[in-house]
Design a protein around this motif. Structure first.
Motif, PDB file in Angstrom:
ATOM      1  N   UNK A  67       0.658  -1.440  -0.320  1.00 38.60           N
ATOM      2  CA  UNK A  67       0.034   0.338   0.162  1.00 38.60           C
ATOM      3  C   UNK A  67       0.664   0.980  -0.533  1.00 38.60           C
ATOM      4  N   UNK A  68       1.909   1.399   0.818  1.00 39.28           N
ATOM      5  CA  UNK A  68       2.623   2.395   0.978  1.00 39.28           C
ATOM      6  C   UNK A  68       3.554   2.797  -0.359  1.00 39.28           C
ATOM      7  N   UNK A  69       4.317   1.625  -0.883  1.00 39.81           N
ATOM      8  CA  UNK A  69       4.695   1.855  -2.007  1.00 39.81           C
ATOM      9  C   UNK A  69       3.993   2.268  -3.608  1.00 39.81           C
ATOM     10  N   UNK A  70       2.328   1.187  -3.191  1.00 40.22           N
ATOM     11  CA  UNK A  70       1.543   2.469  -4.291  1.00 40.22           C
ATOM     12  C   UNK A  70       1.325   3.890  -4.423  1.00 40.22           C
ATOM     13  N   UNK A  71       0.472   4.143  -2.938  1.00 40.15           N
ATOM     14  CA  UNK A  71       1.039   5.301  -2.565  1.00 40.15           C
ATOM     15  C   UNK A  71       2.211   6.297  -3.109  1.00 40.15           C
ATOM     16  N   UNK A  72       3.067   6.143  -2.997  1.00 43.09           N
ATOM     17  CA  UNK A  72       4.197   6.576  -3.290  1.00 43.09           C
ATOM     18  C   UNK A  72       5.010   6.621  -5.176  1.00 43.09           C
ATOM     19  N   UNK A  73       4.643   5.506  -5.887  1.00 40.11           N
ATOM     20  CA  UNK A  73       4.923   5.890  -7.044  1.00 40.11           C
ATOM     21  C   UNK A  73       3.317   6.728  -7.252  1.00 40.11           C
ATOM     22  N   UNK A  74       2.420   6.945  -7.644  1.00 43.37           N
ATOM     23  CA  UNK A  74       1.196   7.459  -7.508  1.00 43.37           C
ATOM     24  C   UNK A  74       2.023   9.028  -7.386  1.00 43.37           C
ATOM     25  N   UNK A  75       2.285   9.044  -6.517  1.00 48.16           N
ATOM     26  CA  UNK A  75       3.128  10.010  -5.787  1.00 48.16           C
ATOM     27  C   UNK A  75       4.327  10.989  -6.332  1.00 48.16           C
ATOM     28  N   UNK A  76       4.863  10.133  -6.957  1.00 54.00           N
ATOM     29  CA  UNK A  76       6.353  10.159  -7.980  1.00 54.00           C
ATOM     30  C   UNK A  76       5.927   9.883  -9.215  1.00 54.00           C
TER      31      UNK A  76
END
Length: 144
Positions: A67-76
């Motif tokens: 979940x955290x990685x998905x948020x990160x990838x979406x943000x960057x």
């Protein structure tokens, strides 16, 4: 109505690629599909694999990391595997340092988990894998 130049370029590339495939080796399509792999799909498929092969506690931790990685990838603004470059590591670290309270050791866990996913799908030579971990910033205390 003005056409989107990016859409036209993508259409042109797809047509050229289709023409190239006629009579070409079968692996070319496979390589094209690999490059266009959506990271969210890769993560979800790996989670299904983990659920079937790993302990419940491990799986639960990986759900959180995913979940955290998905948020990160979406943000960057990283969507596909082809968007992941060697320098993407710096963007990931910057995201976690600015947007979370994660220390280096936690950021290393997230990055290591993503590297595990890459290796699981056979991307053993991907440039992203060459990045070194951040220095450990865990504070140790002596028990009195």
């Amino acid at each position: 109505m003005k056409e989107n130049p990016h859409f036209l370029w993508e259409t042109f590339l797809n047509v050229c690629y289709t023409i190239e495939l006629v009579g070409g080796p079968a692996f070319q399509l496979h390589e094209r599909e690999k490059k266009m792999t959506k990271l969210n799909i890769m993560i979800e498929k790996y989670l299904k694999y983990s659920e079937d092969t790993k302990a419940k506690g491990t799986f639960k931790g990986e759900v959180s990391l995913s979940k955290s990685l998905k948020r990160c990838f979406q943000s960057i603004c990283v969507e596909n595997l082809e968007d992941i470059k060697f320098d993407t590591y710096q963007e990931i670290v910057r995201y976690y340092k600015i947007n979370t309270k994660c220390k280096n050791s936690s950021i290393n866990k997230h990055v290591a988990y993503f590297k595990t996913i890459l290796r699981h799908y056979g991307y053993n030579q991907h440039p992203f894998l060459l990045n070194k971990s951040l220095p450990d910033d865990t504070k140790h205390f002596k028990v009195i």
